[in-house]
Design a protein around this motif. Structure first.
Motif, PDB file in Angstrom:
ATOM      1  N   GLU A 120       0.858  -1.175   0.000  1.00  0.00           N
ATOM      2  CA  GLU A 120       0.000   0.000   0.000  1.00  0.00           C
ATOM      3  C   GLU A 120       0.897   1.227   0.000  1.00  0.00           C
ATOM      4  O   GLU A 120       1.689   1.423   0.919  1.00  0.00           O
ATOM      5  CB  GLU A 120      -0.910   0.016   1.232  1.00  0.00           C
ATOM      6  N   GLY A 121       0.815   2.029  -1.062  1.00  0.00           N
ATOM      7  CA  GLY A 121       1.634   3.211  -1.161  1.00  0.00           C
ATOM      8  C   GLY A 121       0.876   4.468  -0.802  1.00  0.00           C
ATOM      9  O   GLY A 121      -0.302   4.427  -0.420  1.00  0.00           O
ATOM     10  N   ARG A 122       1.543   5.604  -0.937  1.00  0.00           N
ATOM     11  CA  ARG A 122       0.936   6.894  -0.597  1.00  0.00           C
ATOM     12  C   ARG A 122      -0.285   7.187  -1.460  1.00  0.00           C
ATOM     13  O   ARG A 122      -1.246   7.818  -1.015  1.00  0.00           O
ATOM     14  CB  ARG A 122       1.985   7.997  -0.786  1.00  0.00           C
ATOM     15  N   THR A 123      -0.274   6.718  -2.724  1.00  0.00           N
ATOM     16  CA  THR A 123      -1.383   6.987  -3.635  1.00  0.00           C
ATOM     17  C   THR A 123      -2.204   5.729  -3.931  1.00  0.00           C
ATOM     18  O   THR A 123      -2.961   5.696  -4.898  1.00  0.00           O
ATOM     19  CB  THR A 123      -0.854   7.569  -4.959  1.00  0.00           C
ATOM     20  N   GLY A 124      -2.077   4.697  -3.105  1.00  0.00           N
ATOM     21  CA  GLY A 124      -2.899   3.507  -3.308  1.00  0.00           C
ATOM     22  C   GLY A 124      -2.083   2.240  -3.444  1.00  0.00           C
ATOM     23  O   GLY A 124      -0.954   2.145  -2.971  1.00  0.00           O
ATOM     24  N   ARG A 125      -2.675   1.269  -4.109  1.00  0.00           N
ATOM     25  CA  ARG A 125      -2.067  -0.049  -4.222  1.00  0.00           C
ATOM     26  C   ARG A 125      -0.870  -0.048  -5.171  1.00  0.00           C
ATOM     27  O   ARG A 125      -0.867   0.648  -6.186  1.00  0.00           O
ATOM     28  CB  ARG A 125      -3.102  -1.058  -4.723  1.00  0.00           C
ATOM     29  N   LEU A 126       0.110  -0.869  -4.835  1.00  0.00           N
ATOM     30  CA  LEU A 126       1.295  -1.070  -5.669  1.00  0.00           C
ATOM     31  C   LEU A 126       1.592  -2.556  -5.741  1.00  0.00           C
ATOM     32  O   LEU A 126       1.484  -3.264  -4.736  1.00  0.00           O
ATOM     33  CB  LEU A 126       2.516  -0.340  -5.093  1.00  0.00           C
ATOM     34  N   VAL A 127       1.949  -3.011  -6.917  1.00  0.00           N
ATOM     35  CA  VAL A 127       2.403  -4.388  -7.079  1.00  0.00           C
ATOM     36  C   VAL A 127       3.774  -4.346  -7.755  1.00  0.00           C
ATOM     37  O   VAL A 127       3.928  -3.728  -8.817  1.00  0.00           O
ATOM     38  CB  VAL A 127       1.425  -5.233  -7.910  1.00  0.00           C
ATOM     39  N   PHE A 128       4.753  -4.981  -7.117  1.00  0.00           N
ATOM     40  CA  PHE A 128       6.109  -5.044  -7.650  1.00  0.00           C
ATOM     41  C   PHE A 128       6.372  -6.462  -8.150  1.00  0.00           C
ATOM     42  O   PHE A 128       6.201  -7.434  -7.408  1.00  0.00           O
ATOM     43  CB  PHE A 128       7.132  -4.679  -6.579  1.00  0.00           C
ATOM     44  N   VAL A 129       6.790  -6.579  -9.401  1.00  0.00           N
ATOM     45  CA  VAL A 129       7.123  -7.874  -9.993  1.00  0.00           C
ATOM     46  C   VAL A 129       8.593  -7.853 -10.388  1.00  0.00           C
ATOM     47  O   VAL A 129       9.039  -6.932 -11.088  1.00  0.00           O
ATOM     48  CB  VAL A 129       6.241  -8.167 -11.223  1.00  0.00           C
ATOM     49  N   LYS A 130       9.347  -8.843  -9.920  1.00  0.00           N
ATOM     50  CA  LYS A 130      10.769  -8.962 -10.276  1.00  0.00           C
ATOM     51  C   LYS A 130      10.937 -10.173 -11.182  1.00  0.00           C
ATOM     52  O   LYS A 130      10.549 -11.288 -10.829  1.00  0.00           O
ATOM     53  CB  LYS A 130      11.656  -9.107  -9.033  1.00  0.00           C
ATOM     54  N   VAL A 131      11.510  -9.934 -12.361  1.00  0.00           N
ATOM     55  CA  VAL A 131      11.741 -10.985 -13.353  1.00  0.00           C
ATOM     56  C   VAL A 131      13.238 -11.186 -13.528  1.00  0.00           C
ATOM     57  O   VAL A 131      13.983 -10.201 -13.695  1.00  0.00           O
ATOM     58  CB  VAL A 131      11.102 -10.624 -14.707  1.00  0.00           C
ATOM     59  N   ARG A 132      13.677 -12.425 -13.462  1.00  0.00           N
ATOM     60  CA  ARG A 132      15.082 -12.754 -13.735  1.00  0.00           C
ATOM     61  C   ARG A 132      15.213 -13.261 -15.165  1.00  0.00           C
ATOM     62  O   ARG A 132      14.508 -14.179 -15.576  1.00  0.00           O
ATOM     63  CB  ARG A 132      15.588 -13.820 -12.762  1.00  0.00           C
ATOM     64  N   HIS A 133      16.093 -12.612 -15.934  1.00  0.00           N
ATOM     65  CA  HIS A 133      16.403 -13.051 -17.293  1.00  0.00           C
ATOM     66  C   HIS A 133      17.840 -13.567 -17.318  1.00  0.00           C
ATOM     67  O   HIS A 133      18.758 -12.878 -16.843  1.00  0.00           O
ATOM     68  CB  HIS A 133      16.288 -11.896 -18.292  1.00  0.00           C
ATOM     69  N   GLU A 134      18.041 -14.729 -17.894  1.00  0.00           N
ATOM     70  CA  GLU A 134      19.376 -15.256 -18.116  1.00  0.00           C
ATOM     71  C   GLU A 134      19.550 -15.476 -19.617  1.00  0.00           C
ATOM     72  O   GLU A 134      18.739 -16.174 -20.242  1.00  0.00           O
ATOM     73  CB  GLU A 134      19.585 -16.557 -17.358  1.00  0.00           C
ATOM     74  N   LEU A 135      20.594 -14.857 -20.183  1.00  0.00           N
ATOM     75  CA  LEU A 135      20.837 -14.930 -21.614  1.00  0.00           C
ATOM     76  C   LEU A 135      22.040 -15.816 -21.889  1.00  0.00           C
ATOM     77  O   LEU A 135      23.103 -15.649 -21.264  1.00  0.00           O
ATOM     78  CB  LEU A 135      21.077 -13.531 -22.199  1.00  0.00           C
ATOM     79  N   PHE A 136      21.866 -16.741 -22.830  1.00  0.00           N
ATOM     80  CA  PHE A 136      22.905 -17.708 -23.168  1.00  0.00           C
ATOM     81  C   PHE A 136      23.234 -17.625 -24.654  1.00  0.00           C
ATOM     82  O   PHE A 136      22.354 -17.391 -25.489  1.00  0.00           O
ATOM     83  CB  PHE A 136      22.428 -19.134 -22.864  1.00  0.00           C
ATOM     84  N   ARG A 137      24.498 -17.837 -24.984  1.00  0.00           N
ATOM     85  CA  ARG A 137      24.898 -18.057 -26.370  1.00  0.00           C
ATOM     86  C   ARG A 137      24.729 -19.538 -26.679  1.00  0.00           C
ATOM     87  O   ARG A 137      24.888 -20.387 -25.796  1.00  0.00           O
ATOM     88  CB  ARG A 137      26.352 -17.635 -26.586  1.00  0.00           C
TER      89      ARG A 137
END
Length: 289
Positions: A120-137
């Motif tokens: 819950e933030g100052r201006t309402g609801r917040l949703v934080f999504v963290k995505v892990r990307h792994e790049l391979f050759r």
């Protein structure tokens, strides 16, 4: 726990979901971004190392037109959780560059939802999504790049919402460069990254629907320009790690500054961007080898 948090708690079921995409580092996007960033023309040859963050030219989101929402993004659900909040922003990223990607490489990206946090933030609801990307050759078992991507979703802006207090940016940086972000630059970068988010090119939408005073400059574009500042001022140095955090939106029509300070041991760079009023808009750091 609030009712709001309880209502959104099902979004945490997306933690651990993953997807794998394959692509090839072709020459045309490299040539186009080089021109968009107004860099000197260069010969793009097979095996040429890709500059840091230019991997964003690949693994583009190829959603069908019928799958897009009113804001130009794909409708919620699928790989990313179906967050029912209207505004979506790229809040920041963290990178480790283990080995270079090169023009001509066949590459693979494995993406995983690392975390979903509801607040819950100052201006309402917040949703934080963290995505892990792994790049391979291709044929390599060790990741060339590890990237963590932070996305924040928030409720639509209301007229009564107070603007957050801005932070003054540091002044007198040894490294400085000014950029004039016009709508052509933003359109070209949107096209190169196949970014349909209307806040970057649709002035009527961004001002009347999302309530911003102008077109929003892409956070990844500013981050790319900050890394380019390092490449200009410390030529030949390799970047091992980089991270950035978006502080405040930057809008088109007025110049913003890119700033950097190299540490005494010349292995660490403090970076930031500031708008035309001198307010801090992005903070970043780069570790050099």
């Amino acid at each position: 726990m609030s009712d709001t948090t309880t209502d959104l708690s099902h979004l945490r079921q997306w933690i651990g979901r993953s997807e794998t995409l394959n692509d090839e580092i072709t020459r045309a996007p490299v040539r186009a971004l080089n021109a968009t960033l107004d860099l000197p023309e260069m010969e793009i040859s097979e095996g040429m190392p890709l500059p840091p963050l230019w991997h964003w030219l690949y693994f583009l989101p190829a959603h069908r037109q019928s799958e897009l929402g009113s804001d130009g993004h794909a409708r919620r659900g699928g790989f990313l959780p179906p967050v029912p909040l209207q505004r979506r922003m790229w809040a920041g990223s963290q990178f480790e560059f283990h080995s270079p990607l090169r023009v001509g490489d066949l590459i693979q990206r494995v993406s995983t939802i690392d975390d979903v946090a509801i607040k819950e933030g100052r201006t309402g609801r917040l949703v934080f999504v963290k995505v892990r990307h792994e790049l391979f050759r291709a044929t390599h078992t060790e990741a060339a790049i590890t990237e963590f991507h932070d996305i924040v979703y928030r409720e639509a802006k209301h007229p009564a919402d107070a603007e957050p207090v801005p932070t003054p940016a540091p002044t007198g940086a040894p490294w400085q460069r000014n950029v004039e972000p016009d709508d052509v630059l933003l359109f070209r970068y949107s096209a190169l990254t196949f970014n349909g988010h209307r806040i970057h090119y649709d002035r009527e939408y961004v001002t009347k629907v999302e309530g911003y005073p102008g077109l929003v400059v892409h956070g990844p574009l500013i981050a790319t320009l900050l890394i380019d500042l390092v490449r200009r001022r410390a030529p030949g140095r390799e970047i091992a790690r980089f991270q950035f955090k978006a502080i405040r939106p930057t809008f088109d029509g007025k110049s913003f500054s890119l700033n950097g300070t190299l540490s005494a041991d010349e292995h660490f760079v403090s970076l930031w961007a500031a708008d035309h009023d001198g307010w801090l808009t992005m903070q970043a750091t780069a570790t050099l080898t």
